[in-house]
Design an enzyme around this catalytic site. Structure first.
Site, short mmCIF file in Angstrom:
data_model
loop_
_atom_site.label_atom_id
_atom_site.label_comp_id
_atom_site.label_asym_id
_atom_site.label_seq_id
_atom_site.Cartn_x
_atom_site.Cartn_y
_atom_site.Cartn_z
N TYR A 135 0.82 -1.22 0.00
CA TYR A 135 0.00 0.00 0.00
C TYR A 135 0.86 1.27 0.00
CZ TYR A 135 -4.04 -2.93 1.17
OH TYR A 135 -5.03 -3.87 1.17
N LYS A 189 2.88 -15.55 2.39
CA LYS A 189 2.76 -16.21 1.08
C LYS A 189 4.19 -16.52 0.65
CE LYS A 189 0.25 -17.43 -2.55
NZ LYS A 189 -0.75 -18.51 -2.52
N ASP A 221 -3.79 -17.91 1.51
CA ASP A 221 -4.98 -18.49 0.86
C ASP A 221 -5.61 -19.55 1.78
OD1 ASP A 221 -2.52 -19.69 0.40
OD2 ASP A 221 -3.08 -20.55 -1.53
N ASP A 245 -5.66 -6.53 5.89
CA ASP A 245 -6.83 -5.76 5.47
C ASP A 245 -7.96 -6.72 5.14
OD1 ASP A 245 -8.47 -3.77 4.54
OD2 ASP A 245 -7.26 -3.24 2.81
N ASP A 249 -11.28 -8.07 7.86
CA ASP A 249 -12.69 -7.87 7.49
C ASP A 249 -13.42 -9.20 7.43
OD1 ASP A 249 -12.59 -5.13 7.31
OD2 ASP A 249 -13.57 -5.06 5.35
#
Ligand code: NAD
Length: 354
Positions: A135, A189, A221, A245, A249
């Site tokens: 980001y 990952k 994943d 992020d 959520d």
């Protein structure tokens, strides 16, 4: 224990009033001072994060925030929007660690879209790095390039983490795990991304300083899948900005009750900004029906993480459990057969339980 109180916009002032009552009932000595942030600050000063608020927030040990924003300010230029105030204060205070618990009280198990037996009693904490990763990484952009013999648009971002950034967020996560079930799952990952290979290596190194916490690793994943398959296997999860992020959520929605979820954003010295995970709910603002429990539970997180007052934090959390067990419900968590109450009555019930 100096607290900067920022009620904000919409339902913010209503829910904050209840959290302040609860704090005042604990018999501890707080110094609380109120200031403006968000739309109300724009209205009074033209700046969503005014200087007076900056001064107060920097001086305080912790900031307790309601919520900001609303349709009234949606047409303003981006730099004058209430959300700018929120981004501004997070950056100003160097808040790099975001802690988001997802707790599903057994009484509210029907609020989840998942089967009650999968989520009832869920109690996990997601620790998300907040100031680095793809980001913020440079270089980034969109430009015209020659690709396959053709001029076309290409977009790119840089996923980057320095060792100190990974180390400090992992320390926060290990310390949070020590205050809970002593299990930490680090999500990466590493099979594809070098940055997250570094993340995993550093997690192993930092783990040596916390022999009482059991560290495991999971690919992102799989973590997304495990969160809906069997979320109760987790205690604390830690991950970078982008994965966090998404996963935080996902985890909060396992509970189905956005009005119940607190959050904390911490700096390197455990100074923190504490706020409910929901927004300013303009649709119900001023009606006295908003659920104040996420804000009250944010105050409990403040006691735990900034002030090291574990016992007081648990007193608040137990009081919230008790009012739910007694059947008190605001509209957002109401079910037939329970006792529908407004914002202030919910505050009253928590005070009685305390
Ligand atoms: P929201 O969370 O404000 O509301 C979503 C839905 O949940 C609404 O129906 C609302 O009534 C309900 N809800 C939220 N909190 C509740 C509570 N405590 N009790 C009962 N019901 C509750 O999200 P939104 O509608 O997308 O955004 C509204 C405004 O809030 C926007 O201006 C947005 O920018 C802002 N916002 C602020 C924050 C923040 O301050 N951290 C976070 C998200 C959104």
């Amino acid at each position: 224990m100096k607290i900067c109180v920022l009620p904000g916009d919409g339902i913010g002032p209503e829910i904050m009033a209840q959290a302040v009552r609860v704090l005042n009932a604990l018999g501890l000595k707080f110094e609380m001072e109120e200031a403006l942030l968000g739309g109300c600050a724009v209205d009074h000063t033209g700046n969503p994060y005014p200087e007076a608020t900056q001064r107060l927030a920097r001086e305080a040990d912790a900031v307790l925030l309601g919520a900001v924003g609303g349709p009234k300010w949606d047409t303003l230029a981006r730099e004058h929007r209430p959300e700018r105030g929120l981004l501004g204060i997070r950056k100003d205070l160097n808040l790099f660690a975001n802690l988001r618990p997802a707790i599903l009280y057994p009484e509210l198990a029907n609020a989840s879209t998942l089967k009650a037996e999968v989520v009832a009693g869920l109690d996990i904490l997601i620790v998300r790095e907040l100031t680095g990763d793809i980001y913020f990484g440079q270089p980034r952009g969109i430009e015209l390039r020659e690709v396959n013999g053709e001029r076309q648009r290409v977009g790119w971002n840089t996923m980057i983490y320095a060792e100190y950034e990974i180390r400090r967020i992992l320390k926060v996560a290990f310390e949070a795990a020590q205050k809970r079930g002593r299990k930490l799952c680090s999500v990466d990952k590493m099979n594809v991304l070098e940055t997250t290979q570094l993340w995993r290596d550093i997690a192993e190194e930092v783990a040596k300083e916390y022999p009482d916490v059991e560290l495991s690793h999971m690919l992102v994943d799989n973590a997304a899948m495990q969160l809906v398959r069997n979320p109760k296997q987790f205690d604390v999860m830690v991950t970078g900005n982008m994965f966090g992020d998404i996963l935080s959520d996902e985890a909060s929605m396992l509970t189905g009750s956005i009005g119940m979820l607190p959050s904390a954003s911490l700096d390197a010295n455990n100074k923190g900004l504490y706020e409910p995970s929901h927004g300013s709910a303009p649709d119900i603002a001023g009606k006295g029906v908003a659920n104040p429990l996420a804000t009250i539970l944010s105050a409990a997180m403040m006691l735990r993480y900034t002030f090291n007052q574990e016992e007081a934090a648990q007193r608040i959390e137990s009081a919230v459990k008790k009012v739910l067990a007694l059947g008190y419900r605001t509209g957002d968590i109401f079910e037939p057969g329970t006792n529908r109450v407004g914002t202030r009555e919910m505050g009253d019930a928590v005070l009685v339980a305390l």
